[in-house]
Scaffold this active site. Structure first.
Site, PDB file in Angstrom:
ATOM      1  N   LYS A  15     -23.343  26.962  23.889  1.00 53.09           N
ATOM      2  CA  LYS A  15     -24.772  26.724  24.146  1.00 53.09           C
ATOM      3  C   LYS A  15     -25.018  25.360  24.779  1.00 53.09           C
ATOM      4  O   LYS A  15     -25.776  25.239  25.741  1.00 53.09           O
ATOM      5  CB  LYS A  15     -25.585  26.824  22.829  1.00 53.09           C
ATOM      6  CG  LYS A  15     -25.430  28.149  22.108  1.00 53.09           C
ATOM      7  CD  LYS A  15     -26.264  28.204  20.841  1.00 53.09           C
ATOM      8  CE  LYS A  15     -25.913  27.149  19.805  1.00 53.09           C
ATOM      9  NZ  LYS A  15     -24.547  27.285  19.251  1.00 53.09           N
ATOM     10  N   ARG A  86     -32.471  28.917  13.698  1.00 56.55           N
ATOM     11  CA  ARG A  86     -31.240  29.230  12.974  1.00 56.55           C
ATOM     12  C   ARG A  86     -31.493  30.097  11.753  1.00 56.55           C
ATOM     13  O   ARG A  86     -30.550  30.431  11.038  1.00 56.55           O
ATOM     14  CB  ARG A  86     -30.564  27.934  12.535  1.00 56.55           C
ATOM     15  CG  ARG A  86     -29.529  27.431  13.525  1.00 56.55           C
ATOM     16  CD  ARG A  86     -29.046  26.085  13.039  1.00 56.55           C
ATOM     17  NE  ARG A  86     -27.660  25.820  13.320  1.00 56.55           N
ATOM     18  CZ  ARG A  86     -27.230  25.159  14.386  1.00 56.55           C
ATOM     19  NH1 ARG A  86     -28.067  24.751  15.299  1.00 56.55           N
ATOM     20  NH2 ARG A  86     -25.949  24.902  14.531  1.00 56.55           N
ATOM     21  N   ARG A 120     -13.171  20.505  20.063  1.00 55.79           N
ATOM     22  CA  ARG A 120     -14.287  19.918  20.830  1.00 55.79           C
ATOM     23  C   ARG A 120     -14.255  18.390  20.737  1.00 55.79           C
ATOM     24  O   ARG A 120     -14.018  17.818  19.690  1.00 55.79           O
ATOM     25  CB  ARG A 120     -15.616  20.437  20.279  1.00 55.79           C
ATOM     26  CG  ARG A 120     -16.826  19.733  20.910  1.00 55.79           C
ATOM     27  CD  ARG A 120     -18.102  20.513  20.719  1.00 55.79           C
ATOM     28  NE  ARG A 120     -18.493  20.696  19.326  1.00 55.79           N
ATOM     29  CZ  ARG A 120     -19.527  21.453  18.951  1.00 55.79           C
ATOM     30  NH1 ARG A 120     -20.257  22.090  19.854  1.00 55.79           N
ATOM     31  NH2 ARG A 120     -19.818  21.588  17.675  1.00 55.79           N
ATOM     32  N   ARG A 149     -16.773  15.079  16.566  1.00 58.98           N
ATOM     33  CA  ARG A 149     -17.856  15.119  15.586  1.00 58.98           C
ATOM     34  C   ARG A 149     -17.282  15.332  14.198  1.00 58.98           C
ATOM     35  O   ARG A 149     -16.360  16.119  14.029  1.00 58.98           O
ATOM     36  CB  ARG A 149     -18.801  16.288  15.919  1.00 58.98           C
ATOM     37  CG  ARG A 149     -19.903  15.930  16.879  1.00 58.98           C
ATOM     38  CD  ARG A 149     -20.647  17.138  17.379  1.00 58.98           C
ATOM     39  NE  ARG A 149     -21.089  18.062  16.328  1.00 58.98           N
ATOM     40  CZ  ARG A 149     -21.820  19.149  16.560  1.00 58.98           C
ATOM     41  NH1 ARG A 149     -22.188  19.449  17.790  1.00 58.98           N
ATOM     42  NH2 ARG A 149     -22.182  19.937  15.576  1.00 58.98           N
ATOM     43  N   ARG A 160     -19.840  26.055   8.380  1.00 53.32           N
ATOM     44  CA  ARG A 160     -20.916  26.263   9.359  1.00 53.32           C
ATOM     45  C   ARG A 160     -20.934  27.702   9.861  1.00 53.32           C
ATOM     46  O   ARG A 160     -22.004  28.278  10.087  1.00 53.32           O
ATOM     47  CB  ARG A 160     -20.744  25.292  10.536  1.00 53.32           C
ATOM     48  CG  ARG A 160     -21.118  23.856  10.144  1.00 53.32           C
ATOM     49  CD  ARG A 160     -20.535  22.843  11.089  1.00 53.32           C
ATOM     50  NE  ARG A 160     -20.958  23.035  12.447  1.00 53.32           N
ATOM     51  CZ  ARG A 160     -20.249  22.663  13.509  1.00 53.32           C
ATOM     52  NH1 ARG A 160     -19.070  22.094  13.347  1.00 53.32           N
ATOM     53  NH2 ARG A 160     -20.716  22.850  14.704  1.00 53.32           N
TER      54      ARG A 160
END
Ligand code: ADP
Ligand code: ADP
Length: 203
Positions: A15, A86, A120, A149, A160
């Site tokens: 996204k 969400r 990532r 992160r 998550r």
């Protein structure tokens, strides 16, 4: 013409990567609750700081994110919304404050998501999104400043994805039931995914 685009997908679906390009291509705002919350991690709210929820991979309470989104959409002519809604309550709130021109779901398998999230890396200077395997920068200066992160560590990633299954998949179903959802194979190469999104937006 302004565009109001909602990009849905699991954590790691792409996204952020696509939203940045869409915002640049169409001259619209990239509205992302994740980035907004990370920039205000230590902000005191009546529920505690965003950080306390984010570090655990949990959702930040609805009133906090609803306010962020409302303010951002008020200011935007066109937008691509990423990371919100969400859960179903957020979806209902969103429909009370704006109409959408396109609702797009980036479909990616769960095992691919884990690899994408744990690999990532972010550029703290530009906010650009990289990956150790799938999208590594050529520029050595950029390579050296990339960071991971905290919530992209594998344990938090699993939490998550669980939160996504429980809270966010019903949002996907909600838009699918309404007949509004356009599904795109998010496992295709980034350029291909972008072209498909652009076809939807311009179609
Ligand atoms: P999201 O915002 O949905 O969490 P990101 O855009 O941050 O997803 O992408 C997650 C990771 O996957 C990043 O490391 C990114 O570089 C990588 N990625 C994004 N799109 C693709 C793609 N189409 N193919 C391979 N890797 C991708
Ligand atoms: P990803 O790129 O993996 O989809 P985000 O950057 O969108 O992750 O979100 C990171 C964290 O910020 C989430 O795990 C959650 O704690 C918080 N967050 C972001 N958007 C929302 C939202 N709409 N509602 C509640 N919490 C959110």
């Amino acid at each position: 013409m302004s565009h109001r685009i909602l990009l849905l997908g699991a954590p790691g679906a792409g996204k952020g990567t696509q939203s940045k390009r869409l915002a640049a291509e169409y001259g619209i705002d990239h509205v992302t609750t994740g980035d907004a919350l990370r920039a205000n991690k230590e902000m005191e709210t009546e529920y505690g700081t965003p950080k306390s929820f984010m570090d655990a991979g949990e959702l930040v309470p609805d009133p906090v994110v609803n306010e962020i989104v409302q303010a951002a959409l008020d200011d935007a002519d066109g937008f691509v919304l990423d990371g919100y809604p969400r859960n179903l309550d957020q979806a209902e709130y969103l429909s009370s404050i704006t109409d959408l021109d396109a609702v797009i779901f980036l479909d990616v398998d769960e095992d691919v998501l884990v690899d994408r999230l744990t690999g990532r890396r972010m550029d703290p200077e530009t906010g650009d999104i990289y990956h150790v395997e799938f999208n590594w920068p050529d520029d050595e200066a950029v390579q050296e400043r990339l960071v991971q992160r905290e919530d992209d560590e594998e344990d938090t990633v699993r939490d998550r994805l669980e939160v996504y299954r429980e809270n966010t998949e019903p949002v996907i179903e909600h838009f699918r039931d309404r007949g509004d959802l356009v599904e795109i194979d998010g496992e295709a190469a980034p350029d291909e995914v972008f072209d498909r999104i652009a076809d939807v937006v311009e179609g």
